[in-house]
Enzyme design. Structure first.
Site, mmCIF file in Angstrom:
data_model
loop_
_atom_site.group_PDB
_atom_site.id
_atom_site.type_symbol
_atom_site.label_atom_id
_atom_site.label_comp_id
_atom_site.label_asym_id
_atom_site.label_seq_id
_atom_site.Cartn_x
_atom_site.Cartn_y
_atom_site.Cartn_z
ATOM 1 N N ARG A 48 -16.554 6.853 12.855
ATOM 2 C CA ARG A 48 -15.413 7.757 12.715
ATOM 3 C C ARG A 48 -15.896 9.181 12.512
ATOM 4 O O ARG A 48 -16.816 9.423 11.727
ATOM 5 C CB ARG A 48 -14.558 7.338 11.522
ATOM 6 C CG ARG A 48 -13.457 8.323 11.212
ATOM 7 C CD ARG A 48 -12.581 7.835 10.098
ATOM 8 N NE ARG A 48 -13.198 7.851 8.793
ATOM 9 C CZ ARG A 48 -13.344 8.934 8.030
ATOM 10 N NH1 ARG A 48 -12.975 10.121 8.472
ATOM 11 N NH2 ARG A 48 -13.890 8.841 6.832
ATOM 12 N N GLU B 276 -6.643 2.719 7.190
ATOM 13 C CA GLU B 276 -8.025 2.206 7.232
ATOM 14 C C GLU B 276 -8.051 0.675 7.323
ATOM 15 O O GLU B 276 -9.062 0.091 7.715
ATOM 16 C CB GLU B 276 -8.800 2.706 6.001
ATOM 17 C CG GLU B 276 -10.291 2.495 6.140
ATOM 18 C CD GLU B 276 -11.123 3.106 5.012
ATOM 19 O OE1 GLU B 276 -10.631 4.015 4.313
ATOM 20 O OE2 GLU B 276 -12.272 2.660 4.839
ATOM 21 N N GLY C 280 0.839 -1.199 0.000
ATOM 22 C CA GLY C 280 0.000 0.000 0.000
ATOM 23 C C GLY C 280 0.869 1.242 0.000
ATOM 24 O O GLY C 280 1.855 1.327 0.731
ATOM 25 N N SER D 58 -18.503 16.363 0.175
ATOM 26 C CA SER D 58 -17.775 16.455 1.442
ATOM 27 C C SER D 58 -18.620 16.984 2.601
ATOM 28 O O SER D 58 -19.448 17.883 2.444
ATOM 29 C CB SER D 58 -16.584 17.386 1.254
ATOM 30 O OG SER D 58 -16.055 17.734 2.507
ATOM 31 N N ARG E 61 -21.806 11.735 11.542
ATOM 32 C CA ARG E 61 -22.303 11.084 10.328
ATOM 33 C C ARG E 61 -23.345 10.004 10.588
ATOM 34 O O ARG E 61 -24.338 9.912 9.864
ATOM 35 C CB ARG E 61 -21.115 10.446 9.604
ATOM 36 C CG ARG E 61 -20.201 11.491 9.078
ATOM 37 C CD ARG E 61 -18.977 10.902 8.435
ATOM 38 N NE ARG E 61 -18.161 11.999 7.946
ATOM 39 C CZ ARG E 61 -16.998 11.850 7.351
ATOM 40 N NH1 ARG E 61 -16.507 10.640 7.159
ATOM 41 N NH2 ARG E 61 -16.331 12.900 6.930
ATOM 42 N N ALA F 94 -1.364 6.039 4.378
ATOM 43 C CA ALA F 94 -0.766 5.232 5.446
ATOM 44 C C ALA F 94 0.499 4.542 4.939
ATOM 45 O O ALA F 94 1.589 4.713 5.511
ATOM 46 C CB ALA F 94 -1.782 4.218 5.964
ATOM 47 N N HIS G 77 -22.075 7.538 5.040
ATOM 48 C CA HIS G 77 -21.893 8.993 5.031
ATOM 49 C C HIS G 77 -23.182 9.677 4.576
ATOM 50 O O HIS G 77 -23.764 9.291 3.566
ATOM 51 C CB HIS G 77 -20.752 9.341 4.071
ATOM 52 C CG HIS G 77 -20.207 10.710 4.267
ATOM 53 N ND1 HIS G 77 -20.964 11.836 4.063
ATOM 54 C CD2 HIS G 77 -18.990 11.138 4.650
ATOM 55 C CE1 HIS G 77 -20.217 12.899 4.314
ATOM 56 N NE2 HIS G 77 -19.015 12.503 4.673
HETATM 57 C C1 LIG Z 1 -14.634 10.167 -1.288
HETATM 58 C C2 LIG Z 1 -13.907 10.092 0.012
HETATM 59 C C3 LIG Z 1 -13.551 11.257 0.673
HETATM 60 C C4 LIG Z 1 -12.882 11.210 1.888
HETATM 61 N N1 LIG Z 1 -12.560 12.371 2.514
HETATM 62 C C5 LIG Z 1 -11.895 12.312 3.698
HETATM 63 C C6 LIG Z 1 -11.531 13.518 4.368
HETATM 64 O O1 LIG Z 1 -11.789 14.617 3.908
HETATM 65 N N2 LIG Z 1 -10.864 13.411 5.544
HETATM 66 C C7 LIG Z 1 -10.544 12.207 6.104
HETATM 67 O O2 LIG Z 1 -9.922 12.175 7.161
HETATM 68 N N3 LIG Z 1 -10.864 11.050 5.455
HETATM 69 C C8 LIG Z 1 -11.524 11.081 4.282
HETATM 70 N N4 LIG Z 1 -11.859 9.911 3.658
HETATM 71 C C9 LIG Z 1 -11.324 8.635 4.172
HETATM 72 C C10 LIG Z 1 -9.851 8.502 3.773
HETATM 73 O O3 LIG Z 1 -9.662 9.027 2.483
HETATM 74 C C11 LIG Z 1 -9.347 7.070 3.772
HETATM 75 O O4 LIG Z 1 -9.746 6.423 4.944
HETATM 76 C C12 LIG Z 1 -7.835 7.038 3.697
HETATM 77 O O5 LIG Z 1 -7.364 7.820 2.628
HETATM 78 C C13 LIG Z 1 -7.322 5.614 3.560
HETATM 79 O O6 LIG Z 1 -5.933 5.674 3.403
HETATM 80 P P1 LIG Z 1 -5.073 4.346 3.398
HETATM 81 O O7 LIG Z 1 -3.664 4.744 3.140
HETATM 82 O O8 LIG Z 1 -5.363 3.565 4.624
HETATM 83 O O9 LIG Z 1 -5.628 3.496 2.175
HETATM 84 P P2 LIG Z 1 -5.757 3.831 0.528
HETATM 85 O O10 LIG Z 1 -5.535 5.261 0.290
HETATM 86 O O11 LIG Z 1 -6.994 3.178 0.162
HETATM 87 O O12 LIG Z 1 -4.512 3.077 -0.013
HETATM 88 C C14 LIG Z 1 -4.505 1.684 -0.159
HETATM 89 C C15 LIG Z 1 -3.208 1.291 -0.838
HETATM 90 O O13 LIG Z 1 -3.071 -0.107 -0.770
HETATM 91 C C16 LIG Z 1 -2.814 -0.647 -2.045
HETATM 92 N N5 LIG Z 1 -3.388 -1.995 -2.053
HETATM 93 C C17 LIG Z 1 -4.601 -2.396 -1.604
HETATM 94 N N6 LIG Z 1 -4.717 -3.731 -1.729
HETATM 95 C C18 LIG Z 1 -3.556 -4.169 -2.264
HETATM 96 C C19 LIG Z 1 -3.070 -5.447 -2.630
HETATM 97 N N7 LIG Z 1 -3.789 -6.547 -2.440
HETATM 98 N N8 LIG Z 1 -1.838 -5.521 -3.190
HETATM 99 C C20 LIG Z 1 -1.087 -4.397 -3.373
HETATM 100 N N9 LIG Z 1 -1.493 -3.175 -3.023
HETATM 101 C C21 LIG Z 1 -2.714 -3.067 -2.473
HETATM 102 C C22 LIG Z 1 -3.436 0.322 -3.013
HETATM 103 O O14 LIG Z 1 -2.806 0.184 -4.264
HETATM 104 C C23 LIG Z 1 -3.133 1.650 -2.304
HETATM 105 O O15 LIG Z 1 -1.821 2.034 -2.610
HETATM 106 C C24 LIG Z 1 -12.558 9.958 2.458
HETATM 107 C C25 LIG Z 1 -12.913 8.786 1.805
HETATM 108 C C26 LIG Z 1 -13.611 8.844 0.602
HETATM 109 C C27 LIG Z 1 -14.062 7.571 -0.019
#
Ligand SMILES: Cc1cc2nc3c(=O)[nH]c(=O)nc-3n(C[C@H](O)[C@H](O)[C@H](O)COP(=O)(O)OP(=O)(O)OC[C@H]3O[C@@H](n4cnc5c(N)ncnc54)[C@H](O)[C@@H]3O)c2cc1C
Length: 637
Positions: free
Chosen positions: A435, A425, A40, A284, A330, A44, A266
Site C-alpha cells: 500500500r 483495512e 466497527g 510518519s 515503503r 470505514a 513500514h
Molecule cells: C500508527 C499508524 C499511522 C497511520 N497513518 C496513516 C496515514 O497517515 N494515512 C493513511 O492513509 N493510513 C494510515 N494508517 C493506516 C490507517 O490508519 C488504517 O488502515 C485505517 O485507519 C483503518 O481503518 P478501519 O476503519 O478499517 O479500521 P480501525 O480504525 O482499526 O477500526 C476498527 C473498528 O472495528 C472495531 N472492531 C474490531 N474488531 C471488532 C469486533 N470483533 N467486535 C466489535 N468491534 C470490532 C473497533 O472497535 C474499531 O471501531 C496508519 C496506521 C497506523 C498503525
C-alpha cells in the site's frame, strides 16, 4: 468455487458510473425496514454507519472501545491522498490510479483502484464540509505534501493528526444519526461470531465486555469494518486492541480470506528497545519529505552521528533510487534498511537502526518551519527515546504496520457470504502487494462514505429474506458455540499467560515470514504454529470470570484466532513462489536485490477457504487482468 469479482464492463473511466446506474435501488420509504449491522466504527465503519443511516436504513453499530472516537484510525498521522492536483504538479485521477497499481506491484484489481482514485477527490470535499481542519496554504487553499511512491504532492493532512481529525468528522456524522435515532451504537461490545442462515449473513453474536453477557443481533446485512490484523506479529504499530477476530470468525463461516501474506512493514518506526516492549511507534512517512535517511559507509562505525563526516555517510535511498530518493515506497525503503543493517552498518543498540536526519532541512528552512510541519511527531519521538531530534538524527527501523490481506470482496465489497460486506483495512483492499502511504484512509472513507452505501442497496433490494428470530436454531447454535469457547478458555487454568503465547507466535512470524521469507523457514513455521496452538489450548491461563470485565479473556479469544490466522499467513507466503511488494521471497530476487515477480504463474488474488480444524485450507484464484496499466518491472530508480 468460482470467484466472480463482478467487475462492470466498459471503459475503466465509466465502470463505476455505469455500475451505479445498473445497481438496483431501495425505495426511500422502504429503507427503514432494513436493518444493517455495522461492526466497527473507525473511519470505514463509522463513515458507513453514518451514511447508511443518512440514507434511511436502520443501523446498529458495534465497537469494542468505549467510544467510536478511540478506533485505531485515530492513530493515522501523515495524511490522506486525493487526486485534486491543487499544487498543479501534474497529478490526475489516472496518475493516482497508475501509481497505486504500480505501488501495489501489479497485484491489485484495476477497476477497484481506478474507482478509488475517482472517489478520492470527493472524500476531501466531504471532509472539508464536515469541518475537518486540513492544513492550508497562506492563500487559503488546502495544502499538500508528498508521500512515498509518488512524484507529485497529493497528500492532504492535518499536522501529524490526520486520522484523528478525519475520525472526528466521521464521528460527528455518526453521532448526528445516533441523535436522530437512525443508528443505535453498541460500544464495548465485541463480535465473536457471524450468524449465517440459508447461506446469507443474517446476524452476529456479541459479548458485552463489561457484563460478559453473550447475545445476538439480527439484521438484513452485516458490514465488517473491523480493521487490520498486523498484531498477529505481536509487535506492530497498530493499536494494542486491533485484532482479527471478526474477520477470522467470518472466514470460518464461509468468507474467503485473500492474500493473507501481504503485510506492510513500514520503514520509519522507532526501533525495538527491549523484550518487555508490547507496542511499536510509527514515525510518519511524511517525515521523509524533509528527513534524509543514511547510515555510515563503514561497517561497525560506532561514532556519534555528528562525528561522521559527509563523505563517510551513505544516503542509500538517494544513491539507489535517485528519482524517488527518500520517498521510495515503503516495501522498498524497508528492505533497503534491512540490507544495510544486515551488512553491519546499522546504528544504535544492536545495530538495528538507520538515521532519519533533519539537519539539512533545519539549515535550509529553519527549526520553526520544521516544528510547524512535524512538531507533534518530534515531541513524540523525544518522549519515547529521550533524544532531541532537532539536534540528533532520529533512529528508525522497519516494523509491521498494515495488512493488505483481508476478506475477499467483489467490486460491490461483498464477501463470498451473500449479505456480508467488508470495508476498510478488513477487506483485501485495493492496494495489491504494497500500500502506498496515505492511501488507507482514502480507501476506508471511499468504502464507507461512497461505495458501500450504493452497493448494499443492490443486495437488499434483490434479497428480502424471511425474518428470523432469536429462537432460530442457527442463532441458538452460534450463541452456544461462543459460550462454549469462552467457558473452555476459562477452564484451562494452565501455566502460561496469553501474552507469552502471542509473543512467541509474533516472533516466529517476524523471523520466518517478516521482511524476508524463505521456503525452509516458512515450512518450519507451518510446523511449529500448530504445536504452539495445541499448547495454548492445553496450557493457557485465563484468570477471572466471564461475568465481568476481563481483558485476559478478551485477549485469549483474539490470540486463539491469531494462532490460526498466523498459519494461513505462512501457507500463503509459501505458495506464492515469487516476490512482490511486501512479500519478499529471498529465492526470487533480481541480481541487485529487488523483488522478482512471476506474472505467468502468480498474477492472481489468492483467496483461501476454511475447511475445518485440522484440514488444509483450499486455494481459489481470482486472475488479475491488466488492460490499462502495462505489466512491467517496478522501478523507482
Ligand atoms: C500508527 C499508524 C499511522 C497511520 N497513518 C496513516 C496515514 O497517515 N494515512 C493513511 O492513509 N493510513 C494510515 N494508517 C493506516 C490507517 O490508519 C488504517 O488502515 C485505517 O485507519 C483503518 O481503518 P478501519 O476503519 O478499517 O479500521 P480501525 O480504525 O482499526 O477500526 C476498527 C473498528 O472495528 C472495531 N472492531 C474490531 N474488531 C471488532 C469486533 N470483533 N467486535 C466489535 N468491534 C470490532 C473497533 O472497535 C474499531 O471501531 C496508519 C496506521 C497506523 C498503525
Amino acid at each position: 468455487m468460482t470467484l466472480n469479482a463482478r467487475i462492470p464492463s466498459g471503459p475503466i473511466q465509466e465502470k463505476w458510473d455505469r455500475h451505479r446506474f445498473e445497481l438496483k435501488l431501495v425505495n426511500p420509504a422502504n429503507k427503514r425496514r432494513y436493518t444493517v449491522l455495522v461492526v466497527g466504527s473507525g473511519l470505514a465503519g463509522g463513515s458507513a454507519a453514518a451514511s447508511l443511516s443518512e440514507l434511511g436504513y436502520n443501523v446498529k453499530c458495534f465497537c469494542f472501545q468505549d467510544s467510536p472516537r478511540r478506533a485505531h484510525s485515530i492513530a493515522a498521522q501523515g495524511g490522506i491522498n486525493a487526486a485534486k492536483n491543487y499544487p498543479n504538479d501534474g497529478d490526475s485521477i489516472w496518475r493516482l490510479f497508475y501509481d497505486t497499481v504500480k505501488g501495489g506491484d501489479f497485484r491489485a484489481r484495476e477497476a477497484n483502484v481506478y474507482r478509488l482514485a475517482q472517489i478520492s477527490v470527493h472524500i476531501i470535499d466531504q471532509c472539508v464540509a464536515q469541518g475537518v481542519p486540513f492544513a492550508r496554504e497562506y492563500g487559503g487553499l488546502l495544502a499538500n505534501r508528498s508521500f512515498g511512491g509518488a512524484q507529485v504532492s497529493r497528500t492532504f493532512y492535518a499536522r501529524g493528526q490526520t486520522g484523528q481529525q478525519l475520525l472526528l468528522g466521521a464521528y460527528q456524522a455518526l453521532e448526528k444519526e445516533v441523535a436522530k435515532g437512525g443508528v443505535t451504537m453498541f460500544p464495548r461490545t465485541e463480535m465473536l461470531d457471524l450468524i449465517v442462515i440459508g447461506g446469507r449473513a443474517r446476524g452476529i453474536v456479541v459479548r458485552d465486555m463489561v457484563t460478559g453477557k453473550i447475545s445476538s443481533h439480527l439484521g438484513d446485512a452485516v458490514v465488517l469494518g473491523t480493521g487490520g490484523y498486523g498484531n498477529v506479529f505481536y509487535l506492530s504499530t497498530n493499536a494494542k486492541g486491533s485484532n482479527a477476530t471478526a474477520i477470522w470468525r467470518a472466514h470460518k463461516r464461509g468468507a474467503l480470506f485473500a492474500n493473507p501474506c501481504y503485510t506492510q512493514i513500514h520503514p520509519t518506526c522507532i526501533p525495538v528497545s527491549g523484550d518487555y516492549q508490547s507496542k511499536l511507534t510509527l514515525m510518519s512517512e511524511s517525515l521523509r519529505n524533509d528527513g534524509r535517511v543514511w547510515v555510515p559507509k563503514r561497517k561497525g562505525d560506532t561514532r556519534p552521528p555528528g562525528e561522521v563526516p559527509e563523505s563517510e555517510r551513505d544516503y542509500y535511498l538517494e544513491r539507489k533510487y535517485p528519482s524517488f530518493g527518500n520517498l521510495a515506497p515503503r516495501d522498498i525503503a524497508s528492505r533497503a534498511a534491512k540490507e544495510v543493517c544486515d551488512e553491519g552498518r546499522g546504528v544504535g543498540p544492536g545495530g538495528l537502526g538507520v538515521y532519519l536526519d533533519f539537519a539539512d532541512a533545519i539549515r535550509r528552512l529553519g527549526e520553526d518551519k520544521i516544528r510547524e510541519r512535524y512538531g507533534n511527531l518530534f515531541e513524540m519521538y523525544q518522549r519515547i527515546t529521550d533524544e532531541n531530534p532537532y539536534k540528533l538524527p532520529m533512529r528508525i527501523y522497519p516494523a509491521v504496520h498494515y495488512t493488505m490481506g483481508g476478506l475477499w470482496v467483489d467490486y460491490n465489497l461483498q464477501s463470498t457470504v451473500p449479505g456480508l460486506f467488508v470495508i476498510g483495512e478488513a477487506n483485501f483492499s485495493d492496494h495489491g502487494a504494497n500500500r502506498l502511504g496515505a492511501s488507507a484512509l482514502m480507501q476506508g472513507l471511499a468504502d464507507g462514505y461512497f461505495i458501500l452505501p450504493n452497493t448494499i442497496g443492490d443486495y437488499l433490494a434483490g434479497a428480502k429474506a424471511d425474518s428470523v428470530g432469536a429462537s432460530h436454531p442457527d442463532v441458538a447454535g452460534a450463541e452456544a458455540a461462543v459460550n462454549d469457547r469462552v467457558r473452555k478458555l476459562l477452564a484451562i487454568k494452565g501455566k502460561r499467560t496469553v501474552d507469552s503465547f502471542h509473543r512467541e507466535l509474533g516472533k516466529l512470524l517476524w523471523d520466518k515470514c517478516g521482511m524476508a521469507r524463505r521456503a525452509a523457514g516458512l515450512r518450519e513455521a507451518i510446523q511449529r504454529i500448530p504445536a504452539l496452538r495445541e499448547e495454548f489450548w492445553r496450557n493457557v491461563n485465563v484468570p477471572g470470570s466471564d461475568a465481568e470485565l476481563n481483558q485476559a479473556l478478551e485477549k485469549a479469544g483474539r490470540v486463539a484466532d491469531f494462532l490460526e490466522l498466523g498459519e494461513l499467513v505462512c501457507r500463503d507466503a509459501l505458495h506464492r513462489e515469487e516476490s512482490c511488494g511486501g512479500h519478499f521471497r529471498e529465492e526470487y530476487q533480481t541480481e541487485d536485490g529487488e523483488a522478482r515477480r512471476d506474472d505467468e504463474r502468480f498474477a492472481y488474488v489468492a483467496a483461501w477457504e476454511w475447511r475445518g480444524e485440522g484440514q488444509d485450507p483450499c486455494l481459489h484464484q481470482e486472475p488479475l487482468a491488466f488492460e490499462n496499466v502495462k505489466l512491467a518491472t517496478r522501478s523507482y530508480k
